[in-house]
Design a protein around this motif. Structure first.
Motif, PDB file in Angstrom:
ATOM      1  N   GLY A 285      -8.967   4.398  -1.339  1.00 16.22           N
ATOM      2  CA  GLY A 285      -7.838   4.566  -0.627  1.00 16.22           C
ATOM      3  C   GLY A 285      -7.681   3.935   0.433  1.00 16.22           C
ATOM      4  O   GLY A 285      -6.499   3.354   0.694  1.00 16.22           O
TER       5      GLY A 285
ATOM      6  N   ARG B 271      -6.592   8.152   0.310  1.00 19.96           N
ATOM      7  CA  ARG B 271      -6.018   7.385   1.328  1.00 19.96           C
ATOM      8  C   ARG B 271      -5.637   8.182   2.695  1.00 19.96           C
ATOM      9  O   ARG B 271      -5.647   7.593   3.640  1.00 19.96           O
ATOM     10  CB  ARG B 271      -4.630   6.721   0.983  1.00 19.96           C
ATOM     11  CG  ARG B 271      -3.813   5.990   1.750  1.00 19.96           C
ATOM     12  CD  ARG B 271      -2.729   5.283   0.961  1.00 19.96           C
ATOM     13  NE  ARG B 271      -1.628   4.636   2.116  1.00 19.96           N
ATOM     14  CZ  ARG B 271      -1.953   3.456   2.705  1.00 19.96           C
ATOM     15  NH1 ARG B 271      -3.034   2.907   2.281  1.00 19.96           N
ATOM     16  NH2 ARG B 271      -1.035   3.052   3.311  1.00 19.96           N
TER      17      ARG B 271
ATOM     18  N   CYS C 102      -5.732  -1.037  -7.237  1.00 18.53           N
ATOM     19  CA  CYS C 102      -5.643  -0.113  -8.336  1.00 18.53           C
ATOM     20  C   CYS C 102      -4.191   0.039  -8.912  1.00 18.53           C
ATOM     21  O   CYS C 102      -4.103   0.040 -10.234  1.00 18.53           O
ATOM     22  CB  CYS C 102      -5.958   1.409  -7.778  1.00 18.53           C
ATOM     23  SG  CYS C 102      -7.687   1.633  -7.432  1.00 18.53           S
TER      24      CYS C 102
ATOM     25  N   LEU D 167      -5.494   8.915  -5.579  1.00 15.07           N
ATOM     26  CA  LEU D 167      -5.579   7.941  -4.578  1.00 15.07           C
ATOM     27  C   LEU D 167      -4.804   8.324  -3.333  1.00 15.07           C
ATOM     28  O   LEU D 167      -5.080   7.913  -2.169  1.00 15.07           O
ATOM     29  CB  LEU D 167      -4.691   6.724  -5.236  1.00 15.07           C
ATOM     30  CG  LEU D 167      -5.297   5.952  -6.345  1.00 15.07           C
ATOM     31  CD1 LEU D 167      -4.379   4.728  -7.016  1.00 15.07           C
ATOM     32  CD2 LEU D 167      -6.670   5.297  -5.711  1.00 15.07           C
ATOM     33  N   TYR D 168      -3.656   9.110  -3.630  1.00 11.12           N
ATOM     34  CA  TYR D 168      -3.281   9.813  -2.290  1.00 11.12           C
ATOM     35  C   TYR D 168      -4.266  10.660  -1.321  1.00 11.12           C
ATOM     36  O   TYR D 168      -4.384  10.387  -0.150  1.00 11.12           O
ATOM     37  CB  TYR D 168      -1.964  10.747  -2.557  1.00 11.12           C
ATOM     38  CG  TYR D 168      -1.358  11.276  -1.376  1.00 11.12           C
ATOM     39  CD1 TYR D 168      -0.195  10.500  -0.764  1.00 11.12           C
ATOM     40  CD2 TYR D 168      -1.826  12.380  -1.010  1.00 11.12           C
ATOM     41  CE1 TYR D 168       0.382  11.267   0.082  1.00 11.12           C
ATOM     42  CE2 TYR D 168      -1.245  13.171   0.202  1.00 11.12           C
ATOM     43  CZ  TYR D 168      -0.016  12.530   0.826  1.00 11.12           C
ATOM     44  OH  TYR D 168       0.592  13.095   1.837  1.00 11.12           O
TER      45      TYR D 168
ATOM     46  N   SER E 266      -5.326  -3.465   0.392  1.00  8.78           N
ATOM     47  CA  SER E 266      -6.065  -2.391   0.141  1.00  8.78           C
ATOM     48  C   SER E 266      -6.321  -2.174  -1.235  1.00  8.78           C
ATOM     49  O   SER E 266      -6.029  -2.565  -2.326  1.00  8.78           O
ATOM     50  CB  SER E 266      -5.249  -0.944   0.685  1.00  8.78           C
ATOM     51  OG  SER E 266      -4.253  -0.809  -0.051  1.00  8.78           O
TER      52      SER E 266
ATOM     53  N   SER F  10       2.335   1.827  -3.576  1.00  6.86           N
ATOM     54  CA  SER F  10       1.541   1.902  -4.507  1.00  6.86           C
ATOM     55  C   SER F  10       1.555   3.309  -5.146  1.00  6.86           C
ATOM     56  O   SER F  10       1.502   3.207  -6.456  1.00  6.86           O
ATOM     57  CB  SER F  10       0.126   1.703  -4.113  1.00  6.86           C
ATOM     58  OG  SER F  10      -0.196   0.119  -3.678  1.00  6.86           O
ATOM     59  N   ILE F  11       1.344   4.373  -4.433  1.00  6.03           N
ATOM     60  CA  ILE F  11       1.342   5.827  -5.144  1.00  6.03           C
ATOM     61  C   ILE F  11       2.887   5.793  -5.769  1.00  6.03           C
ATOM     62  O   ILE F  11       2.583   6.321  -6.882  1.00  6.03           O
ATOM     63  CB  ILE F  11       1.369   6.693  -3.925  1.00  6.03           C
ATOM     64  CG1 ILE F  11       0.223   6.515  -3.084  1.00  6.03           C
ATOM     65  CG2 ILE F  11       1.429   8.042  -4.532  1.00  6.03           C
ATOM     66  CD1 ILE F  11      -1.097   6.711  -3.863  1.00  6.03           C
TER      67      ILE F  11
ATOM     68  N   ALA G  22       0.781  -1.062  -0.006  1.00  2.24           N
ATOM     69  CA  ALA G  22       0.125  -0.102   0.105  1.00  2.24           C
ATOM     70  C   ALA G  22       0.646   1.297   0.023  1.00  2.24           C
ATOM     71  O   ALA G  22       0.637   2.203  -0.733  1.00  2.24           O
ATOM     72  CB  ALA G  22      -0.787   0.087   1.268  1.00  2.24           C
TER      73      ALA G  22
ATOM     74  N   THR H 251      -5.832   0.794  -2.691  1.00  2.00           N
ATOM     75  CA  THR H 251      -4.718   1.254  -3.326  1.00  2.00           C
ATOM     76  C   THR H 251      -4.037   0.258  -4.148  1.00  2.00           C
ATOM     77  O   THR H 251      -3.443   0.614  -5.289  1.00  2.00           O
ATOM     78  CB  THR H 251      -4.150   2.019  -2.342  1.00  2.00           C
ATOM     79  OG1 THR H 251      -4.922   2.965  -1.447  1.00  2.00           O
ATOM     80  CG2 THR H 251      -2.991   3.030  -2.905  1.00  2.00           C
ATOM     81  N   THR H 252      -3.678  -0.692  -3.407  1.00  2.00           N
ATOM     82  CA  THR H 252      -2.983  -1.803  -3.827  1.00  2.00           C
ATOM     83  C   THR H 252      -3.358  -2.535  -5.408  1.00  2.00           C
ATOM     84  O   THR H 252      -2.935  -2.744  -6.234  1.00  2.00           O
ATOM     85  CB  THR H 252      -2.690  -3.049  -2.965  1.00  2.00           C
ATOM     86  OG1 THR H 252      -2.004  -2.615  -1.753  1.00  2.00           O
ATOM     87  CG2 THR H 252      -1.726  -4.029  -3.430  1.00  2.00           C
TER      88      THR H 252
END
Length: 361
Positions: free
Chosen positions: A195, A272, A209, A268-269, A204, A87-88, A84, A206-207
């Motif tokens: 997020g 999250r 995505c 996404l940030y 998550s 990811s960003i 996670a 996020t992961t």
């Protein structure tokens, strides 16, 4: 009496000379690839894989160090947290990889990430727009800023380093003016799910995505005509033009894609962290460049890929995790990560030089 001789057929051809002669002997056939040829192919495959193996070796070494520091390093929960957290950086790296392969670094990635998040947050909070429409608005702004980069580089002929660096400061300044120094926070649960939502209790959204975007980026580069054009223009733009490729349009598309990925990372940030301010992307610029170069993407263009960028981003994230477990100061943490970047790139460069020497022999 004499032994019966082979009678020459009027249409027979000597296999060895190609001239009329005896009937072809069944043993006269073209030899297939021998042992030496098969061994050469195997050596080429091994040499090609050496840089990737060196990067994987560094990542495995970091994992072993993490397990030594804390046996729970490989627990499902810690793996999920590392994925996670990375990811960003990986999503930013997907766009940055395409830009570097094609024409050069996109130094505005952090600012476009910020603006994508800011626009989405304003549409959600100030205008009460549905979160899907707000996300599309943020992505559109990212693509537009990427197109501005691409136009300056491809058509006005401003070097990528200068144009993207200048746009970075312009966008950061505009984001500060739009927010007026304030922080926007507390978004709807539907938006926050992308997020902070989880799949199978641990992984998550996020992961998830990130994985989808990484697959799309890999397929784009390796299995599409546009991806081959990215590599061709990055290797030699003049030769690409001579072969019928419109390098200007290819560069435009590369930076539009980079802007799109940067905006996606910003959105996404925000989902999250449940907040946004005017400098959220400032800490990511050098990290994303490091992840891409650690992953084997050539600064000269025309070489690299998404899997290597993922390995580079995971290595940086796991090193930071190890430093946190050891309660290392932030200054020492930066020094260790810097040393890791130098070692990884040095190994990769050494492997490539060895490959080139073996090819020339």
């Amino acid at each position: 009496c004499h032994p019966k001789r082979h009678e020459r057929h009027p249409h027979s051809v000597d296999v060895a000379t190609g001239y009329p002669g005896r009937y072809p002997d069944p043993l006269d056939r073209v030899p297939g690839p021998g042992i030496h040829e098969g061994g050469t192919r195997m050596k080429k495959k091994i040499n090609t894989a050496l840089p990737a193996l060196s990067r994987m070796g560094v990542l495995l070494l970091i994992i072993v160090m993490g397990v030594i520091i804390d046996p729970s390093f490989l627990s499902l929960r810690n793996i999920s947290n590392n994925l996670a957290n990375a990811s960003i950086l990986i999503i930013l790296g997907v766009g940055e990889t395409v830009a570097i392969i094609t024409n050069g670094p996109d130094l505005s990635a952090g600012s476009i990430m910020t603006m994508g998040g800011v626009v989405t947050a304003i549409l959600l909070k100030n205008y009460q727009i549905h979160f899907v429409v707000a996300i599309l608005g943020g992505l559109a702004v990212g693509a537009l800023l990427g197109a501005i980069n691409g136009y300056m580089i491809a058509y006005i002929k401003i070097p990528a380093f200068i144009s993207t660096y200048g746009l970075q400061w312009a966008v950061f300044g505009f984001a500060y003016v739009v927010l007026n120094g304030y922080v926007i926070y507390s978004f709807d649960d539907a938006f926050r799910f992308i997020g902070n939502g989880t799949v199978f209790k641990y992984f998550s959204m996020t992961t998830v995505c990130m994985m989808v975007i990484a697959v799309i980026g890999t397929l784009l580069l390796k299995h599409t005509t546009l991806g081959r054009k990215f590599y061709s223009v990055g290797s030699n733009a003049v030769q690409a033009n001579m072969s019928g490729i419109d390098s200007k349009k290819v560069i435009m598309k590369a930076f539009v894609f980079s802007g799109l990925m940067s905006a996606a990372a910003g959105i996404l940030y925000v989902a999250r962290m449940n907040s946004v301010q005017s400098d959220i992307g400032s800490a990511y610029l050098l990290n994303v460049l490091a992840a891409v170069y650690m992953g084997g993407t050539s600064a000269a263009g025309g070489e690299g890929g998404i899997p290597g960028t993922i390995v580079g981003a995971l290595a940086m994230t796991m090193v930071a995790n190890c430093m946190n477990l050891l309660a290392v100061s932030s200054e020492m943490r930066d020094a260790v990560i810097g040393f890791l970047i130098i070692v990884t790139v040095l190994l990769d460069t050494t492997m490539r030089r060895q490959m080139e020497k073996r090819k020339s022999v």
